[in-house]
Design a protein around this motif. Structure first.
Motif, PDB file in Angstrom:
ATOM      1  N   LYS A  67     -12.908 -29.693  69.388  1.00 40.71           N
ATOM      2  CA  LYS A  67     -12.928 -31.133  69.628  1.00 40.71           C
ATOM      3  C   LYS A  67     -12.537 -31.483  71.067  1.00 40.71           C
ATOM      4  O   LYS A  67     -12.665 -32.624  71.481  1.00 40.71           O
ATOM      5  CB  LYS A  67     -11.998 -31.842  68.650  1.00 40.71           C
ATOM      6  CG  LYS A  67     -12.449 -31.702  67.210  1.00 40.71           C
ATOM      7  CD  LYS A  67     -11.472 -32.347  66.266  1.00 40.71           C
ATOM      8  CE  LYS A  67     -11.897 -32.087  64.833  1.00 40.71           C
ATOM      9  NZ  LYS A  67     -10.912 -32.563  63.867  1.00 40.71           N
ATOM     10  N   VAL A  68     -12.065 -30.518  71.808  1.00 37.09           N
ATOM     11  CA  VAL A  68     -11.637 -30.743  73.186  1.00 37.09           C
ATOM     12  C   VAL A  68     -12.797 -30.417  74.116  1.00 37.09           C
ATOM     13  O   VAL A  68     -13.351 -29.326  74.074  1.00 37.09           O
ATOM     14  CB  VAL A  68     -10.400 -29.891  73.533  1.00 37.09           C
ATOM     15  CG1 VAL A  68      -9.977 -30.118  74.976  1.00 37.09           C
ATOM     16  CG2 VAL A  68      -9.259 -30.224  72.581  1.00 37.09           C
ATOM     17  N   VAL A  69     -13.161 -31.369  74.945  1.00 41.86           N
ATOM     18  CA  VAL A  69     -14.305 -31.233  75.842  1.00 41.86           C
ATOM     19  C   VAL A  69     -13.858 -30.642  77.175  1.00 41.86           C
ATOM     20  O   VAL A  69     -12.825 -31.040  77.725  1.00 41.86           O
ATOM     21  CB  VAL A  69     -14.959 -32.618  76.063  1.00 41.86           C
ATOM     22  CG1 VAL A  69     -16.161 -32.508  76.991  1.00 41.86           C
ATOM     23  CG2 VAL A  69     -15.365 -33.228  74.735  1.00 41.86           C
ATOM     24  N   LYS A  70     -14.640 -29.693  77.702  1.00 46.01           N
ATOM     25  CA  LYS A  70     -14.343 -29.108  79.010  1.00 46.01           C
ATOM     26  C   LYS A  70     -14.373 -30.199  80.064  1.00 46.01           C
ATOM     27  O   LYS A  70     -15.140 -31.132  79.944  1.00 46.01           O
ATOM     28  CB  LYS A  70     -15.347 -28.009  79.342  1.00 46.01           C
ATOM     29  CG  LYS A  70     -15.129 -26.772  78.512  1.00 46.01           C
ATOM     30  CD  LYS A  70     -16.044 -25.657  78.955  1.00 46.01           C
ATOM     31  CE  LYS A  70     -15.748 -24.432  78.104  1.00 46.01           C
ATOM     32  NZ  LYS A  70     -16.471 -23.263  78.490  1.00 46.01           N
ATOM     33  N   PRO A  71     -13.520 -30.157  81.042  1.00 41.07           N
ATOM     34  CA  PRO A  71     -12.690 -29.069  81.531  1.00 41.07           C
ATOM     35  C   PRO A  71     -11.280 -29.060  80.926  1.00 41.07           C
ATOM     36  O   PRO A  71     -10.380 -28.447  81.476  1.00 41.07           O
ATOM     37  CB  PRO A  71     -12.616 -29.350  83.024  1.00 41.07           C
ATOM     38  CG  PRO A  71     -12.589 -30.840  83.099  1.00 41.07           C
ATOM     39  CD  PRO A  71     -13.496 -31.291  81.973  1.00 41.07           C
ATOM     40  N   TYR A  72     -11.078 -29.741  79.794  1.00 39.30           N
ATOM     41  CA  TYR A  72      -9.742 -29.861  79.218  1.00 39.30           C
ATOM     42  C   TYR A  72      -9.438 -28.742  78.228  1.00 39.30           C
ATOM     43  O   TYR A  72     -10.330 -28.160  77.628  1.00 39.30           O
ATOM     44  CB  TYR A  72      -9.588 -31.214  78.515  1.00 39.30           C
ATOM     45  CG  TYR A  72      -9.604 -32.380  79.467  1.00 39.30           C
ATOM     46  CD1 TYR A  72      -8.472 -32.731  80.189  1.00 39.30           C
ATOM     47  CD2 TYR A  72     -10.757 -33.131  79.660  1.00 39.30           C
ATOM     48  CE1 TYR A  72      -8.484 -33.798  81.064  1.00 39.30           C
ATOM     49  CE2 TYR A  72     -10.772 -34.189  80.528  1.00 39.30           C
ATOM     50  CZ  TYR A  72      -9.641 -34.523  81.233  1.00 39.30           C
ATOM     51  OH  TYR A  72      -9.663 -35.580  82.107  1.00 39.30           O
ATOM     52  N   PHE A  73      -8.141 -28.487  78.063  1.00 40.67           N
ATOM     53  CA  PHE A  73      -7.600 -27.598  77.056  1.00 40.67           C
ATOM     54  C   PHE A  73      -6.590 -28.403  76.242  1.00 40.67           C
ATOM     55  O   PHE A  73      -6.063 -29.396  76.720  1.00 40.67           O
ATOM     56  CB  PHE A  73      -6.888 -26.394  77.683  1.00 40.67           C
ATOM     57  CG  PHE A  73      -7.787 -25.523  78.499  1.00 40.67           C
ATOM     58  CD1 PHE A  73      -8.545 -24.533  77.894  1.00 40.67           C
ATOM     59  CD2 PHE A  73      -7.877 -25.693  79.867  1.00 40.67           C
ATOM     60  CE1 PHE A  73      -9.384 -23.730  78.639  1.00 40.67           C
ATOM     61  CE2 PHE A  73      -8.718 -24.897  80.622  1.00 40.67           C
ATOM     62  CZ  PHE A  73      -9.477 -23.915  80.012  1.00 40.67           C
ATOM     63  N   ARG A  74      -6.308 -27.948  75.033  1.00 43.55           N
ATOM     64  CA  ARG A  74      -5.324 -28.634  74.193  1.00 43.55           C
ATOM     65  C   ARG A  74      -3.961 -28.003  74.395  1.00 43.55           C
ATOM     66  O   ARG A  74      -3.809 -26.783  74.325  1.00 43.55           O
ATOM     67  CB  ARG A  74      -5.736 -28.536  72.734  1.00 43.55           C
ATOM     68  CG  ARG A  74      -4.785 -29.264  71.811  1.00 43.55           C
ATOM     69  CD  ARG A  74      -5.310 -29.252  70.401  1.00 43.55           C
ATOM     70  NE  ARG A  74      -4.239 -28.900  69.501  1.00 43.55           N
ATOM     71  CZ  ARG A  74      -4.400 -28.531  68.255  1.00 43.55           C
ATOM     72  NH1 ARG A  74      -5.604 -28.439  67.741  1.00 43.55           N
ATOM     73  NH2 ARG A  74      -3.361 -28.238  67.503  1.00 43.55           N
ATOM     74  N   ALA A  75      -2.971 -28.859  74.631  1.00 41.17           N
ATOM     75  CA  ALA A  75      -1.580 -28.412  74.765  1.00 41.17           C
ATOM     76  C   ALA A  75      -0.729 -29.210  73.780  1.00 41.17           C
ATOM     77  O   ALA A  75      -0.703 -30.442  73.830  1.00 41.17           O
ATOM     78  CB  ALA A  75      -1.090 -28.632  76.191  1.00 41.17           C
ATOM     79  N   ASP A  76      -0.055 -28.524  72.884  1.00 40.84           N
ATOM     80  CA  ASP A  76       0.839 -29.168  71.917  1.00 40.84           C
ATOM     81  C   ASP A  76       2.278 -28.986  72.386  1.00 40.84           C
ATOM     82  O   ASP A  76       2.701 -27.874  72.692  1.00 40.84           O
ATOM     83  CB  ASP A  76       0.672 -28.540  70.535  1.00 40.84           C
ATOM     84  CG  ASP A  76      -0.693 -28.832  69.922  1.00 40.84           C
ATOM     85  OD1 ASP A  76      -1.416 -29.693  70.460  1.00 40.84           O
ATOM     86  OD2 ASP A  76      -1.029 -28.205  68.898  1.00 40.84           O
ATOM     87  N   SER A  77       3.000 -30.100  72.432  1.00 44.10           N
ATOM     88  CA  SER A  77       4.395 -30.089  72.897  1.00 44.10           C
ATOM     89  C   SER A  77       5.314 -30.555  71.777  1.00 44.10           C
ATOM     90  O   SER A  77       5.079 -31.601  71.167  1.00 44.10           O
ATOM     91  CB  SER A  77       4.557 -31.024  74.094  1.00 44.10           C
ATOM     92  OG  SER A  77       3.707 -30.646  75.144  1.00 44.10           O
ATOM     93  N   ARG A  78       6.359 -29.783  71.528  1.00 47.81           N
ATOM     94  CA  ARG A  78       7.354 -30.183  70.526  1.00 47.81           C
ATOM     95  C   ARG A  78       8.245 -31.251  71.140  1.00 47.81           C
ATOM     96  O   ARG A  78       8.814 -31.069  72.212  1.00 47.81           O
ATOM     97  CB  ARG A  78       8.201 -29.001  70.064  1.00 47.81           C
ATOM     98  CG  ARG A  78       9.118 -29.374  68.908  1.00 47.81           C
ATOM     99  CD  ARG A  78       9.921 -28.186  68.391  1.00 47.81           C
ATOM    100  NE  ARG A  78      10.692 -28.534  67.225  1.00 47.81           N
ATOM    101  CZ  ARG A  78      11.845 -29.213  67.246  1.00 47.81           C
ATOM    102  NH1 ARG A  78      12.354 -29.606  68.399  1.00 47.81           N
ATOM    103  NH2 ARG A  78      12.485 -29.487  66.119  1.00 47.81           N
ATOM    104  N   ILE A  79       8.362 -32.375  70.429  1.00 47.10           N
ATOM    105  CA  ILE A  79       9.152 -33.506  70.916  1.00 47.10           C
ATOM    106  C   ILE A  79      10.549 -33.511  70.296  1.00 47.10           C
ATOM    107  O   ILE A  79      11.509 -33.937  70.909  1.00 47.10           O
ATOM    108  CB  ILE A  79       8.427 -34.840  70.602  1.00 47.10           C
ATOM    109  CG1 ILE A  79       7.032 -34.844  71.231  1.00 47.10           C
ATOM    110  CG2 ILE A  79       9.229 -36.041  71.059  1.00 47.10           C
ATOM    111  CD1 ILE A  79       7.012 -34.753  72.741  1.00 47.10           C
ATOM    112  N   GLY A  80      10.672 -33.019  69.078  1.00 42.21           N
ATOM    113  CA  GLY A  80      11.957 -33.025  68.372  1.00 42.21           C
ATOM    114  C   GLY A  80      11.713 -33.141  66.887  1.00 42.21           C
ATOM    115  O   GLY A  80      10.645 -32.776  66.399  1.00 42.21           O
ATOM    116  N   SER A  81      12.696 -33.687  66.167  1.00 41.80           N
ATOM    117  CA  SER A  81      12.520 -33.873  64.731  1.00 41.80           C
ATOM    118  C   SER A  81      13.136 -35.194  64.301  1.00 41.80           C
ATOM    119  O   SER A  81      14.030 -35.735  64.964  1.00 41.80           O
ATOM    120  CB  SER A  81      13.127 -32.717  63.936  1.00 41.80           C
ATOM    121  OG  SER A  81      14.535 -32.743  63.997  1.00 41.80           O
ATOM    122  N   ILE A  82      12.626 -35.703  63.184  1.00 42.33           N
ATOM    123  CA  ILE A  82      13.138 -36.942  62.609  1.00 42.33           C
ATOM    124  C   ILE A  82      13.387 -36.717  61.128  1.00 42.33           C
ATOM    125  O   ILE A  82      12.757 -35.861  60.502  1.00 42.33           O
ATOM    126  CB  ILE A  82      12.166 -38.125  62.808  1.00 42.33           C
ATOM    127  CG1 ILE A  82      10.790 -37.813  62.204  1.00 42.33           C
ATOM    128  CG2 ILE A  82      12.059 -38.496  64.276  1.00 42.33           C
ATOM    129  CD1 ILE A  82       9.818 -38.984  62.219  1.00 42.33           C
TER     130      ILE A  82
END
Length: 169
Positions: free
Chosen positions: A112-127
């Protein structure tokens, strides 16, 4: 009192809203427990003069109480530097999470990610969600932009989604 009204009116003139900012349907937790909050479903407030105050907000329904990890998905051209100028702030009830996204997990095969992009997942914390029911969550960041703007953007990083993932015991 008059000054307060003037400030509020002036502030509104510098903001733009997403074209689809009315009558959002409430997002319901998926059967696997994940709550997916996409920018397309957010109420977005963009402050043109101070982008660090850009805000996305979602309303969602929780079917399972418990502790949830909060993850932010970004599309980026540089996985070593997500280029968030300021920390991302997440407000959930009385909980405030503030973190500089770093791309804890890089997903190279997301179709689902269109070039020139890559997917980066960042942990924000917990609730902690103490009961089932309806809730709101808010994200504040300069990377919050209406989806129609991000599609035309040449930015090095675009904020895409917020995930709430139930923590297993």
């Amino acid at each position: 009192m008059v000054m307060l009204v003037s400030v509020a009116m002036w502030g509104c003139n510098n903001n733009t809203r997403s074209d689809s900012d009315t009558d959002f349907d409430e997002i319901v937790q998926a059967s696997d427990g994940i709550i997916l909050l996409s920018m397309e479903d957010a109420y977005v407030l963009q402050d043109i003069t101070e982008p660090k105050r850009n805000t996305a907000e979602w309303s969602f329904k929780v079917l399972n109480k418990g502790r949830y990890e909060v993850w932010l998905t970004s599309h980026t051209k540089d996985t070593m530097n997500l280029s968030y100028e300021k920390p991302v702030i997440v407000h959930f009830g009385d909980t405030r999470l503030e973190v500089q996204p770093v791309g804890n997990e890089i997903v190279l095969n997301d179709m689902k990610v269109v070039k020139p992009y890559f997917r980066a997942d960042s942990r924000i914390g917990s609730i902690l969600i103490e009961d089932t029911g309806s809730y709101n969550i808010q994200v504040i960041s300069e990377k919050v932009v209406p989806p129609e703007v991000s599609l035309r953007s040449s930015a090095s990083t675009i904020m895409d989604k917020l995930y709430l993932i139930p923590q297993t015991h």
